[in-house]
Scaffold this motif. Structure first.
Motif, mmCIF file in Angstrom:
data_model
loop_
_atom_site.group_PDB
_atom_site.id
_atom_site.type_symbol
_atom_site.label_atom_id
_atom_site.label_comp_id
_atom_site.label_asym_id
_atom_site.label_seq_id
_atom_site.Cartn_x
_atom_site.Cartn_y
_atom_site.Cartn_z
ATOM 1 N N THR A 74 -6.656 -3.958 26.648
ATOM 2 C CA THR A 74 -7.722 -4.519 27.251
ATOM 3 C C THR A 74 -8.843 -4.834 26.095
ATOM 4 N N THR A 75 -9.035 -3.891 25.294
ATOM 5 C CA THR A 75 -9.911 -3.964 24.313
ATOM 6 C C THR A 75 -9.759 -5.181 23.401
ATOM 7 N N THR A 76 -8.266 -5.140 22.824
ATOM 8 C CA THR A 76 -7.858 -6.461 21.901
ATOM 9 C C THR A 76 -8.086 -7.728 22.640
ATOM 10 N N TYR A 77 -7.529 -7.782 23.967
ATOM 11 C CA TYR A 77 -7.632 -9.033 24.542
ATOM 12 C C TYR A 77 -9.145 -9.525 24.867
ATOM 13 N N THR A 78 -10.259 -8.512 24.846
ATOM 14 C CA THR A 78 -11.322 -8.984 25.142
ATOM 15 C C THR A 78 -11.904 -9.430 23.627
ATOM 16 N N ILE A 79 -11.525 -8.901 22.637
ATOM 17 C CA ILE A 79 -11.782 -9.560 21.346
ATOM 18 C C ILE A 79 -11.337 -10.936 21.212
ATOM 19 N N ILE A 80 -10.079 -10.848 21.404
ATOM 20 C CA ILE A 80 -9.304 -12.254 21.282
ATOM 21 C C ILE A 80 -10.056 -13.267 21.934
ATOM 22 N N LYS A 81 -10.569 -12.916 23.206
ATOM 23 C CA LYS A 81 -11.103 -13.962 24.154
ATOM 24 C C LYS A 81 -12.401 -14.270 23.421
ATOM 25 N N ARG A 82 -13.362 -13.460 22.879
ATOM 26 C CA ARG A 82 -14.376 -13.728 22.199
ATOM 27 C C ARG A 82 -14.160 -14.763 21.084
ATOM 28 N N CYS A 83 -13.064 -14.480 20.234
ATOM 29 C CA CYS A 83 -12.670 -15.350 19.300
ATOM 30 C C CYS A 83 -12.292 -16.758 19.749
#
Length: 119
Positions: free
Chosen positions: A40-49
């Protein structure tokens, strides 16, 4: 113009710069291994990118592709550091770096070649 990338976003970019185009699922596996992030954390950061335009998503399999190169990010961070800490004067940064460490003959020669190439 390259946007400001925060450390968490740089973690994602580092994976893409090292691995090349990578599915989000694999990025999450690598991030869990390297920095202990949940999916979940990784996907959140991917979305920010994605929102910043640093990466783009390709189908199938939500493959992430870096739109910003390592060199562009380094240049942006260096410029920001020079402006923030050295009043925009790159020679002050270099003087600070050189004052902190004894350089090897090879490092000194590399710097001389670099300076010569800029003249």
């Amino acid at each position: 113009m390259v946007m400001k990338l925060f450390d968490s976003e740089l973690n994602i970019m580092e994976i893409l710069w090292k691995e090349g185009d990578t599915p989000a699922k694999r990025i999450a596996e690598i991030a869990k291994e390297k920095v202990g992030w949940s999916k979940t954390t990784t996907y959140t950061i991917i979305k920010r990118c994605l929102d910043k335009g640093a990466i783009e998503r390709q189908e199938p399999n939500f493959v992430c592709h870096a739109l910003v190169t390592r060199e562009q990010a380094q240049e942006h961070e260096t410029t920001e550091l020079i402006n923030k800490m050295y009043d925009g004067a790159p020679d002050r940064l270099i003087a600070s770096l050189l004052g902190q460490k004894r350089l090897s003959t090879e490092e000194i020669n590399r710097l001389k070649r670099l300076i010569d190439s800029l003249e």
